[in-house]
Design a protein around this motif. Structure first.
Motif, PDB file in Angstrom:
ATOM      1  N   VAL A   1     -24.910   0.811  11.198  1.00  0.00           N
ATOM      2  CA  VAL A   1     -25.065   2.620  11.167  1.00  0.00           C
ATOM      3  C   VAL A   1     -23.239   3.282  11.897  1.00  0.00           C
ATOM      4  N   LEU A   2     -22.928   4.174  10.451  1.00  0.00           N
ATOM      5  CA  LEU A   2     -21.681   4.999  10.841  1.00  0.00           C
ATOM      6  C   LEU A   2     -22.313   5.919  11.478  1.00  0.00           C
ATOM      7  N   VAL A   3     -21.336   6.164  12.038  1.00  0.00           N
ATOM      8  CA  VAL A   3     -21.280   6.964  12.972  1.00  0.00           C
ATOM      9  C   VAL A   3     -19.910   8.133  12.967  1.00  0.00           C
ATOM     10  N   VAL A   4     -19.799   9.689  11.791  1.00  0.00           N
ATOM     11  CA  VAL A   4     -19.133  10.069  11.632  1.00  0.00           C
ATOM     12  C   VAL A   4     -18.704  10.899  12.309  1.00  0.00           C
ATOM     13  N   TYR A   5     -18.089  11.732  12.746  1.00  0.00           N
ATOM     14  CA  TYR A   5     -17.395  13.341  13.097  1.00  0.00           C
ATOM     15  C   TYR A   5     -16.119  13.698  12.842  1.00  0.00           C
ATOM     16  N   CYS A   6     -15.590  15.397  12.427  1.00  0.00           N
ATOM     17  CA  CYS A   6     -14.885  15.570  12.387  1.00  0.00           C
ATOM     18  C   CYS A   6     -13.988  16.734  13.691  1.00  0.00           C
ATOM     19  N   TRP A   7     -13.574  18.252  13.016  1.00  0.00           N
ATOM     20  CA  TRP A   7     -13.234  18.650  14.523  1.00  0.00           C
ATOM     21  C   TRP A   7     -14.712  19.197  15.331  1.00  0.00           C
TER      22      TRP A   7
ATOM     23  N   SER B   1     -19.680  16.182   6.352  1.00  0.00           N
ATOM     24  CA  SER B   1     -20.445  15.795   6.144  1.00  0.00           C
ATOM     25  C   SER B   1     -20.281  15.224   4.558  1.00  0.00           C
ATOM     26  N   LYS B   2     -19.021  15.330   4.146  1.00  0.00           N
ATOM     27  CA  LYS B   2     -18.477  14.887   2.713  1.00  0.00           C
ATOM     28  C   LYS B   2     -18.546  13.359   3.158  1.00  0.00           C
ATOM     29  N   ALA B   3     -17.894  12.809   4.182  1.00  0.00           N
ATOM     30  CA  ALA B   3     -17.417  11.718   4.865  1.00  0.00           C
ATOM     31  C   ALA B   3     -18.408  10.489   4.405  1.00  0.00           C
ATOM     32  N   ALA B   4     -19.332  11.317   4.950  1.00  0.00           N
ATOM     33  CA  ALA B   4     -21.673  11.317   5.604  1.00  0.00           C
ATOM     34  C   ALA B   4     -21.338  10.217   3.918  1.00  0.00           C
ATOM     35  N   ALA B   5     -21.752  11.712   2.896  1.00  0.00           N
ATOM     36  CA  ALA B   5     -22.425  11.368   2.110  1.00  0.00           C
ATOM     37  C   ALA B   5     -20.950  10.136   0.925  1.00  0.00           C
ATOM     38  N   GLN B   6     -19.794  10.446   0.763  1.00  0.00           N
ATOM     39  CA  GLN B   6     -19.324   9.140   0.503  1.00  0.00           C
ATOM     40  C   GLN B   6     -19.678   8.238   0.805  1.00  0.00           C
ATOM     41  N   LEU B   7     -19.849   7.798   2.188  1.00  0.00           N
ATOM     42  CA  LEU B   7     -19.937   6.373   3.068  1.00  0.00           C
ATOM     43  C   LEU B   7     -21.474   6.102   2.238  1.00  0.00           C
ATOM     44  N   ALA B   8     -22.789   7.317   1.973  1.00  0.00           N
ATOM     45  CA  ALA B   8     -24.166   6.821   1.165  1.00  0.00           C
ATOM     46  C   ALA B   8     -24.068   6.491  -0.364  1.00  0.00           C
TER      47      ALA B   8
ATOM     48  N   LEU C   1     -25.387   2.943   5.487  1.00  0.00           N
ATOM     49  CA  LEU C   1     -25.851   3.801   7.426  1.00  0.00           C
ATOM     50  C   LEU C   1     -25.317   4.538   7.803  1.00  0.00           C
ATOM     51  N   VAL C   2     -25.313   6.033   7.596  1.00  0.00           N
ATOM     52  CA  VAL C   2     -24.831   6.984   8.640  1.00  0.00           C
ATOM     53  C   VAL C   2     -25.653   8.256   8.873  1.00  0.00           C
ATOM     54  N   LYS C   3     -24.514   8.328   9.841  1.00  0.00           N
ATOM     55  CA  LYS C   3     -25.635   9.723  10.809  1.00  0.00           C
ATOM     56  C   LYS C   3     -23.784  10.770  10.922  1.00  0.00           C
ATOM     57  N   GLU C   4     -24.139  11.679  11.032  1.00  0.00           N
ATOM     58  CA  GLU C   4     -23.526  12.624  11.135  1.00  0.00           C
ATOM     59  C   GLU C   4     -23.004  13.138  12.847  1.00  0.00           C
ATOM     60  N   MET C   5     -22.175  12.734  13.525  1.00  0.00           N
ATOM     61  CA  MET C   5     -22.482  13.519  15.142  1.00  0.00           C
ATOM     62  C   MET C   5     -22.034  14.448  14.981  1.00  0.00           C
TER      63      MET C   5
ATOM     64  N   HIS D   1     -12.723   5.989  -0.097  1.00  0.00           N
ATOM     65  CA  HIS D   1     -12.812   5.766  -1.467  1.00  0.00           C
ATOM     66  C   HIS D   1     -13.538   4.427  -2.069  1.00  0.00           C
ATOM     67  N   SER D   2     -13.908   3.462  -2.803  1.00  0.00           N
ATOM     68  CA  SER D   2     -14.693   2.606  -3.408  1.00  0.00           C
ATOM     69  C   SER D   2     -13.203   0.908  -2.714  1.00  0.00           C
ATOM     70  N   THR D   3     -12.292   1.342  -1.923  1.00  0.00           N
ATOM     71  CA  THR D   3     -12.385   0.349  -1.636  1.00  0.00           C
ATOM     72  C   THR D   3     -11.502   1.010  -0.007  1.00  0.00           C
ATOM     73  N   SER D   4     -12.081   1.521   0.634  1.00  0.00           N
ATOM     74  CA  SER D   4     -12.291   1.952   1.778  1.00  0.00           C
ATOM     75  C   SER D   4     -12.198   0.558   2.384  1.00  0.00           C
ATOM     76  N   PRO D   5     -12.505   0.257   4.030  1.00  0.00           N
ATOM     77  CA  PRO D   5     -12.598  -0.718   4.680  1.00  0.00           C
ATOM     78  C   PRO D   5     -14.002  -0.342   4.201  1.00  0.00           C
ATOM     79  N   VAL D   6     -14.673  -2.218   4.848  1.00  0.00           N
ATOM     80  CA  VAL D   6     -15.968  -2.698   3.730  1.00  0.00           C
ATOM     81  C   VAL D   6     -16.682  -2.884   5.264  1.00  0.00           C
ATOM     82  N   TRP D   7     -17.645  -2.350   5.717  1.00  0.00           N
ATOM     83  CA  TRP D   7     -18.343  -2.634   7.257  1.00  0.00           C
ATOM     84  C   TRP D   7     -19.357  -3.341   6.614  1.00  0.00           C
ATOM     85  N   SER D   8     -19.950  -3.869   7.403  1.00  0.00           N
ATOM     86  CA  SER D   8     -21.568  -4.856   7.760  1.00  0.00           C
ATOM     87  C   SER D   8     -22.169  -3.584   7.220  1.00  0.00           C
TER      88      SER D   8
END
Length: 150
Positions: A87-93, A101-108, A113-117, A76-83
């Motif tokens: 690039v944030l590389v997100v992964y799930c199971w 995919s959902k997390a990447a959309a929210q972070l973007a 800057l975000v990529k899905e692994m 959410h909007s108070t999630s940790p703040v990174w530069s």
């Protein structure tokens, strides 16, 4: 009477090479894979941060080296703040999980800057990637209700 078999591969015409180049170049801007992440970690290449978006218990049991935990349902909007340059590389199971995919959309949407692994932790493990956590290789391979902290 012999039936004429129709190609499933050729049922739709292949894209114009210029269109295909644009498509696959754009796709690479959104995705990375296990092999690319493993290579960069092995070579000490920085500039990206690994984010595990599975639940906290799953992360504690097994996660990629150096990955941080940010359960997708808690972004959410108070999630940790990174530069915003990192690039944030997100992964799930794995491929059957759309949490990354959902997390990447929210972070973007928050300006990151975000990529899905692709393949998630499932393919990381299948390809022999090392793990951190309390159970490491003995952790469950897949999410299910019985191993969830929900």
């Amino acid at each position: 009477m012999k039936r004429q078999t129709k190609s499933q591969v050729l049922a739709a015409q292949a894209a114009d090479p210029a269109d295909a180049a644009r498509h696959f170049t754009a796709k690479a801007a959104f995705e990375t894979d296990v092999a690319d992440v493993a290579y960069d970690l092995r070579e000490g290449i920085t500039g990206f941060r690994l984010i595990d978006v599975r639940d906290a218990r799953s992360y504690a049991e097994a996660h990629l080296p150096g990955a941080l935990s940010l359960p997708g349902g808690r972004i959410h909007s108070t999630s940790p703040v990174w530069s915003k340059e990192e690039v944030l590389v997100v992964y799930c199971w794995g491929p059957a999980c759309n949490g990354a995919s959902k997390a990447a959309a929210q972070l973007a949407a928050q300006g990151h800057l975000v990529k899905e692994m692709l393949g998630g932790i499932e393919y990381w493990r299948k390809e022999g990637g090392s793990l951190e956590g309390t159970l490491k290789e003995n952790a469950p391979l897949y999410w299910n209700v019985s191993n969830s902290s929900l």
